[in-house]
Design a protein around this motif. Structure first.
Motif, short mmCIF file in Angstrom:
data_model
loop_
_atom_site.label_atom_id
_atom_site.label_comp_id
_atom_site.label_asym_id
_atom_site.label_seq_id
_atom_site.Cartn_x
_atom_site.Cartn_y
_atom_site.Cartn_z
N HIS A 146 -13.35 2.80 8.24
CA HIS A 146 -13.09 2.75 6.27
C HIS A 146 -12.97 1.28 5.90
O HIS A 146 -12.96 -0.10 7.28
CB HIS A 146 -11.66 2.84 6.31
CG HIS A 146 -11.16 4.63 5.80
ND1 HIS A 146 -11.45 5.37 6.87
CD2 HIS A 146 -11.81 5.51 4.54
CE1 HIS A 146 -11.36 6.69 6.21
NE2 HIS A 146 -11.68 6.92 5.13
N ASN A 147 -13.06 0.80 4.92
CA ASN A 147 -13.36 -0.76 4.36
C ASN A 147 -12.60 -1.05 3.67
O ASN A 147 -12.74 -1.65 2.38
CB ASN A 147 -14.69 -1.20 4.65
CG ASN A 147 -15.64 -1.20 5.82
OD1 ASN A 147 -15.57 -1.14 7.02
ND2 ASN A 147 -17.08 -0.43 5.07
N ASP A 148 -11.19 -0.31 3.59
CA ASP A 148 -10.39 -0.61 2.51
C ASP A 148 -9.58 -1.52 2.45
O ASP A 148 -9.94 -2.32 3.71
CB ASP A 148 -9.74 0.32 2.16
CG ASP A 148 -10.46 1.86 1.81
OD1 ASP A 148 -11.17 1.72 1.45
OD2 ASP A 148 -9.53 3.21 2.00
N ILE A 149 -9.03 -2.49 1.05
CA ILE A 149 -8.16 -3.74 2.08
C ILE A 149 -7.31 -4.23 3.23
O ILE A 149 -6.79 -4.62 3.75
CB ILE A 149 -7.23 -3.89 0.45
CG1 ILE A 149 -7.19 -5.46 0.32
CG2 ILE A 149 -6.58 -2.73 -0.27
CD1 ILE A 149 -6.44 -5.60 -0.92
N MET A 150 -6.79 -2.75 3.69
CA MET A 150 -5.62 -3.14 4.35
C MET A 150 -6.93 -2.74 5.81
O MET A 150 -6.04 -3.78 6.42
CB MET A 150 -4.50 -1.83 4.69
CG MET A 150 -4.16 -1.19 3.02
SD MET A 150 -3.11 -2.62 3.34
CE MET A 150 -2.19 -2.72 4.82
N GLU A 151 -7.78 -2.12 5.71
CA GLU A 151 -8.16 -2.47 6.80
C GLU A 151 -9.17 -3.84 7.19
O GLU A 151 -8.75 -4.64 8.21
CB GLU A 151 -9.91 -1.65 7.54
CG GLU A 151 -9.03 0.36 7.40
CD GLU A 151 -8.22 1.22 6.44
OE1 GLU A 151 -8.85 0.10 5.11
OE2 GLU A 151 -8.16 2.38 6.69
N GLU A 152 -9.22 -4.45 5.88
CA GLU A 152 -10.01 -5.74 5.66
C GLU A 152 -8.72 -6.77 6.71
O GLU A 152 -9.45 -8.03 6.90
CB GLU A 152 -10.42 -6.23 4.84
CG GLU A 152 -11.69 -4.96 4.07
CD GLU A 152 -13.12 -5.66 5.16
OE1 GLU A 152 -13.08 -6.36 5.89
OE2 GLU A 152 -13.51 -4.57 5.75
N THR A 153 -7.78 -6.94 5.91
CA THR A 153 -6.54 -7.71 6.29
C THR A 153 -6.29 -7.63 7.09
O THR A 153 -6.13 -8.27 8.23
CB THR A 153 -5.61 -7.35 5.09
OG1 THR A 153 -4.95 -6.05 5.06
CG2 THR A 153 -5.79 -7.93 3.85
N VAL B 64 -2.31 2.87 8.58
CA VAL B 64 -3.11 2.24 6.77
C VAL B 64 -4.20 2.54 7.81
O VAL B 64 -4.89 2.64 6.73
CB VAL B 64 -2.19 1.87 5.55
CG1 VAL B 64 -0.90 2.06 5.36
CG2 VAL B 64 -2.19 0.18 6.79
N SER C 258 -5.89 -1.48 15.03
CA SER C 258 -6.70 -2.72 14.94
C SER C 258 -7.73 -3.09 15.66
O SER C 258 -9.00 -2.79 16.18
CB SER C 258 -6.48 -3.79 14.19
OG SER C 258 -7.31 -4.16 13.49
N CYS D 239 0.77 -0.81 -0.30
CA CYS D 239 -0.43 0.39 -0.13
C CYS D 239 0.73 1.53 0.14
O CYS D 239 2.28 1.50 0.41
CB CYS D 239 -1.08 0.19 1.18
SG CYS D 239 -0.27 0.17 2.31
N ARG E 40 -8.04 3.02 8.81
CA ARG E 40 -8.49 4.26 10.00
C ARG E 40 -9.80 3.31 10.03
O ARG E 40 -10.70 2.17 9.71
CB ARG E 40 -8.62 5.08 8.30
CG ARG E 40 -6.85 5.91 8.36
CD ARG E 40 -6.84 5.83 6.87
NE ARG E 40 -7.15 4.99 5.67
CZ ARG E 40 -7.46 5.78 4.67
NH1 ARG E 40 -7.36 6.93 4.15
NH2 ARG E 40 -8.18 4.38 3.73
#
Length: 803
Positions: free
Chosen positions: A571-578, A566, A618, A557, A568
């Motif tokens: 937010h539901n971007d790929i980094m948040e999900e991983t 990264v 997280s 990223c 936040r």
């Protein structure tokens, strides 16, 4: 996650074959396969474009076996033939011998010389293969076979114009040195003298003059070498085991040349076979001619004597008594004449047989011998002589068959000599008996005048020679008929016929090979690249290297302008999900009361501080009171992740003086979330290893666990220094970080040593920084480290690298 499987060895872990994974692994490289197939198929088309097609021409020939020769062979072999029939060993049949003769290099060389095949001309074309020219070359080149054999080979480059002008460049080898000679002829015919021979050039009147300039290349080779090549392209095989029909196949780049070659080959084979068959008849003809010449001279002398005697004696009639005596005596005289004729013939044969010059030659036959046994023995002896000569054409004197044949010939020659002597002795005995019977009547005749007796003597000699002369003339005519009536040994039953399609090059096979290579080369390259990879590329590599659970694969990223957080809120971007997935997996692995998570790696720059910081965020977003502690007191990494000052006081102050330092005063709230606090590492101490080994660290972690739900320890690389192993005593779980396209596989396997030695209660691994945009992680690696570890250095991010 099954805790019981955390310490399974890689050997205990069974790896299932995933066909879909293998197919997808190669399928993502489909442009390579398309390019490989196109390149290989194009290369095959270009290659085939410049390959001269080779055609197969076939014919069938009936080989006639000589029954007389076969019977003679069986009679000569004797015990050997008995052993052969019993299965003791096998001898080559007559048909097999004829097949070997038919494809022998000696016979092929005769064809090459007769047809001039040692000289080949092609039309040089810019695009495509050189067009073979056989009888349709506009310029015919000639060099004698003897000169061609001397120097071995030459190459003539010619340019022939419609006006009849010829330019020649001769390239030849002289004494091991390549030399050339050029000359231009305004008209043909022409000759080009060279040190290796004289080349003759003539215009081919059978074809029209070319409409444009033609480039020709003529190759002149040794006839022996060309014969070897043609013999290699020739095959002669029986059509079945029950027939004597041979199938002739010959491959050549020109159809008509191949047809002419087969026809001429069969013609030469028949000519040689006929010459061998006619050898006995020819020897007999020579013998008869010699005897006719001698008898003709003797007969002329006797007739002259008889004419002189009559003229001198004046004889006109005989007395009645002498007439009667002569009538009685005439019967015996006739028998004496026949006996004398046979004696003379046998004596001639005896002299011929005992002559050393005729030791290996056939014996004249069919000369008028009345003894059938002697004629039969001579025929068998001649058959063996001819058969031995035929065998010597394709084998040496040391061949067992030749040696066996020679022994038989010697035995048969002795038998012939014995038979001749026996017949001659019998004829002499018969002559004595006839002389005794004739003497009775000669007494009566002696009473006649002496002139009449002399007349009868001369007349008798004249009659003997006349009958012998007539008989020899008759035998000469019979022998001439035998020579003229000799049948060919091989009869063509299927004319030479070329195939419509060439047999070489095999276009379908070449295209199939090109297709296979086009697909196989990319597969080989991809496999080789995968085999040579020394860095971790993806989660599959991690799973192959260790059985430690892989709890997350973090994608690459873009780093924020300040810090490295990264994850936040809202937010539901790929980094948040991983990181949510990572958080969930860790919570499943940890039991109730376990709060301390230690984050480490093999070497610097793998992103352990990045993983620790974002994991802490997280957890805080989950509503858990979280503390992240900078335990990498040699090279603090949290400062860059959370954008802190390096002069911040931290854990090292408390570990150095716990009594004078308030632990919770060192903890500072994070500006990211209210549930997240940060305990920096502090200044770099001179004794970091000894500092973390003190019991005060245990008490500090225990106090922190009372206030926080989770404590994240950002430790030093475990493969570089021992600090992390010492700190592991206060951790409930170790999160081992590796980085795609950076962590060496050999270095990462240190995690297996940690697992086998049970350095941690629980162990998990994270793969960091996977570049999803590439879809593959296999290229661009090199060796060399761009970092150090110790005092007086720095490590961390380079450009977009996280650490």
């Amino acid at each position: 996650m099954n805790e019981n499987n955390l310490f399974d060895t890689p050997e205990q872990k069974e790896e299932d074959f995933n066909l879909y994974r293998v197919i997808f692994k190669y399928l993502i490289y489909w442009p390579w396969f398309v390019a490989g197939v196109l390149v290989c198929v194009a290369a095959a088309f270009i290659y085939l474009r410049y390959q001269t097609p080779v055609y197969n021409v076939s014919a069938s020939v009936l080989i006639k076996e000589d029954d007389a020769r076969s019977r003679a062979m069986q009679a000569t072999n004797g015990a050997l033939g008995t052993l052969q029939s019993m299965g003791g060993f096998s001898m080559t049949s007559s048909f097999d011998n004829e097949v070997e003769i038919l494809k022998s290099r000696t016979l092929v060389q005769k064809v090459v010389t007769r047809l001039g095949l040692y000289i080949s001309t092609v039309e040089n074309r810019s695009f495509g293969y050189d067009q073979p020219l056989y009888k349709n070359a506009p310029v015919q080149v000639y060099l004698t076979p003897e000169e061609a054999e001397k120097f071995g080979g030459a190459k003539l480059k010619m340019v022939y114009t419609p006006e009849g002008k010829l330019s020649v460049k001769a390239i030849y080898n002289l004494n091991g040195t390549e030399q050339s000679e050029e000359k231009t002829f305004n008209a043909l015919p022409a000759v080009l003298p060279t040190p290796v021979g004289v080349f003759s050039f003539t215009k081919n009147d059978s074809i029209p003059a070319p409409a444009k300039e033609v480039k020709l290349i003529t190759y002149i080779s040794s006839p022996v070498a060309v014969a070897k090549g043609y013999a290699g392209a020739l095959s002669v095989d029986p059509t079945s085991k029950t027939t004597t029909i041979a199938k002739i196949n010959f491959q050549n780049s020109h159809k008509q040349r191949a047809v002419d070659f087969i026809n001429t080959l069969v013609a030469f084979y028949n000519q040689d076979a006929n010459d061998e068959k006619n050898e006995v008849a020819q020897k007999t003809a020579d013998f008869i001619e010699d005897r006719i010449a001698i008898i003709n001279r003797e007969l002329g002398t006797t007739e002259s004597q008889l004419a002189d005697f009559k003229q001198k004696s004046g004889l006109t009639d005989l007395t009645t008594d002498a007439q009667l005596a002569l009538q009685e005596n005439s019967k015996y005289e006739q028998l004496r004449i026949e006996n004398q004729t046979q004696i003379r013939l046998v004596e001639f044969l005896c002299d011929y047989i005992h002559n050393p010059a005729n030791a290996d030659e056939v014996i004249p036959a069919n000369v008028g011998l009345q003894d059938q046994n002697l004629s039969s023995v001579i025929d068998q002896y001649n058959t063996l002589i001819i058969e031995r000569k035929r065998l010597l054409r394709t084998s040496s004197e040391n061949n067992p068959a030749v040696i066996n044949m020679k022994t038989g010939i010697e035995a048969m020659r002795h038998s012939v000599q014995t038979t001749v002597a026996s017949v001659l002795e019998g004829l002499h005995i018969t002559k004595g008996n006839l002389d005794r019977q004739a003497s009775k009547f000669e007494g009566r005749i002696s009473k006649a005048p002496q002139q009449e007796k002399e007349f009868l003597t001369i007349a008798r000699q004249q009659e003997i020679k006349a009958q012998l002369y007539i008989m020899l003339l008759q035998k000469r005519e019979e022998n001439a008929i035998t020579l003229a009536a000799t049948a060919t040994n091989g009869r063509i039953i299927e004319q030479a016929l070329p195939d419509n399609a060439p047999v070489a090059p095999n276009k379908k096979m070449f295209l199939l090979v090109a297709l296979v290579l086009g697909l196989g080369i990319p597969v080989g390259i991809i496999y080789l690249i995968d085999l040579l990879k020394y860095r971790i590329e993806n989660g599959e590599d991690v799973q192959k290297l260790t059985s430690v659970p892989l709890v997350a694969e973090l994608p690459h990223c873009q780093k924020p302008a300040h810090g490295a957080i990264v994850v936040r809120e809202n937010h539901n971007d790929i980094m948040e999900e991983t990181f949510r997935g990572l958080r969930t997996n860790l919570m499943f692995m940890m039991e109730s009361g376990e709060k301390v998570i230690m984050v480490s790696s093999t070497q610097p720059g793998e992103g352990k501080s990045f993983v620790a910081g974002n994991l802490a965020v997280s957890l805080a977003l989950l509503g858990k009171k979280t503390l992240i502690v900078g335990m990498d007191i040699r090279k603090p990494g949290l400062n860059k992740v959370f954008n802190l000052s390096h002069r911040e006081k931290g854990l090292t102050h408390y570990l150095s003086d716990p009594e004078q330092t308030d632990l919770f005063a060192l903890v500072q709230p994070s500006d990211i979330h209210s549930n997240l606090d940060i305990l920096p590492g502090g200044i770099v101490p001179p004794n970091p290893t000894e500092l973390v080994a003190r019991p005060v660290l245990d008490s500090a972690i225990a106090r922190l666990k009372e206030r926080y739900d989770y404590i994240i320890l950002d430790t030093a690389p475990i493969g570089i220094v021992t600090d992390s192993l010492i700190i592991s005593r206060v951790a409930d779980l170790c999160l081992y970080v590796c980085r795609a396209e950076m962590t060496p596989k050999a270095a990462f396997q240190y995690i297996n040593e940690l697992k086998d030695n049970r350095k941690f209660g629980k162990l998990a691994t994270v793969l960091n920084d996977i570049d999803l945009s590439k879809r593959k992680h296999s290229y661009g690696y090199g060796y060399g480290k761009k970092y150090g570890y110790g005092y007086g250095y720095g490590y961390g991010f380079q450009n977009n690298k996280k650490g």
